[in-house]
Design a protein around this motif. Sequence first.
Motif, PDB file in Angstrom:
ATOM      1  N   CYS A   1       0.824  -1.214   0.000  1.00  0.00           N
ATOM      2  CA  CYS A   1       0.000   0.000   0.000  1.00  0.00           C
ATOM      3  C   CYS A   1       0.855   1.258   0.000  1.00  0.00           C
ATOM      4  CB  CYS A   1      -0.965  -0.009   1.182  1.00  0.00           C
ATOM      5  SG  CYS A   1      -0.146   0.046   2.782  1.00  0.00           S
TER       6      CYS A   1
ATOM      7  N   CYS B   1       2.835  -4.510   5.536  1.00  0.00           N
ATOM      8  CA  CYS B   1       3.186  -4.958   4.185  1.00  0.00           C
ATOM      9  C   CYS B   1       4.529  -4.390   3.721  1.00  0.00           C
ATOM     10  CB  CYS B   1       2.083  -4.615   3.192  1.00  0.00           C
ATOM     11  SG  CYS B   1       2.039  -2.906   2.685  1.00  0.00           S
TER      12      CYS B   1
ATOM     13  N   HIS C   1      -0.848  -6.553   0.304  1.00  0.00           N
ATOM     14  CA  HIS C   1      -2.259  -6.869   0.534  1.00  0.00           C
ATOM     15  C   HIS C   1      -2.844  -7.510  -0.722  1.00  0.00           C
ATOM     16  CE1 HIS C   1      -2.142  -4.080   3.982  1.00  0.00           C
ATOM     17  NE2 HIS C   1      -1.337  -3.377   3.200  1.00  0.00           N
TER      18      HIS C   1
ATOM     19  N   CYS D   1       2.988   0.240   7.612  1.00  0.00           N
ATOM     20  CA  CYS D   1       2.111  -0.925   7.427  1.00  0.00           C
ATOM     21  C   CYS D   1       2.941  -2.209   7.448  1.00  0.00           C
ATOM     22  CB  CYS D   1       1.362  -0.803   6.116  1.00  0.00           C
ATOM     23  SG  CYS D   1       0.243  -2.182   5.819  1.00  0.00           S
TER      24      CYS D   1
HETATM   25 ZN   LIG Z   1       0.097  -2.140   3.522  1.00  0.00          ZN
END
Ligand SMILES: [Zn+2]
Length: 125
Positions: free
Chosen positions: A44, A51, A57, A49
């Motif tokens: 993202c 990720c 994601h 985050c």
């Molecule tokens: Zn993310």
Amino acid sequence: MSKSRTNLMNELNRLHKERRRLVRHLKKEEELAVGTVSIVKRKCGSPRCHCANGPGHPQTLFLFQDKKQQRRRCKLVRREDEPRMLKAGERYRKFREALKQLRAIDFEEKQILMALAEERAISYK
Ligand SMILES: [Zn+2]
């Protein structure tokens, strides 16, 4: 009617039945995602985050041919549209499969018709 002629006729009838089944499937009035719907992993972009340091994601993508612009396009699918798009994508995959089977039937049919023509061919000396 010769034995091979009977066999060829039976085979033709079988192909016609199969063709009808396929065309019925191809005509179904269900919406299709004409293109490819797939799930990919995307980051993202937020450095905080999870990720950022791991897999992205899951995100649904729709790849399709833009008829007006004559080029391939890629669109992110909104969360709420995912089930609908995935289903429509799967339907289109099956649609393509049925078209392929239809072409195979056409080919087989031509072979049989040609074999039947050979049986009726004048042997002119
Ligand atoms: Zn993310």
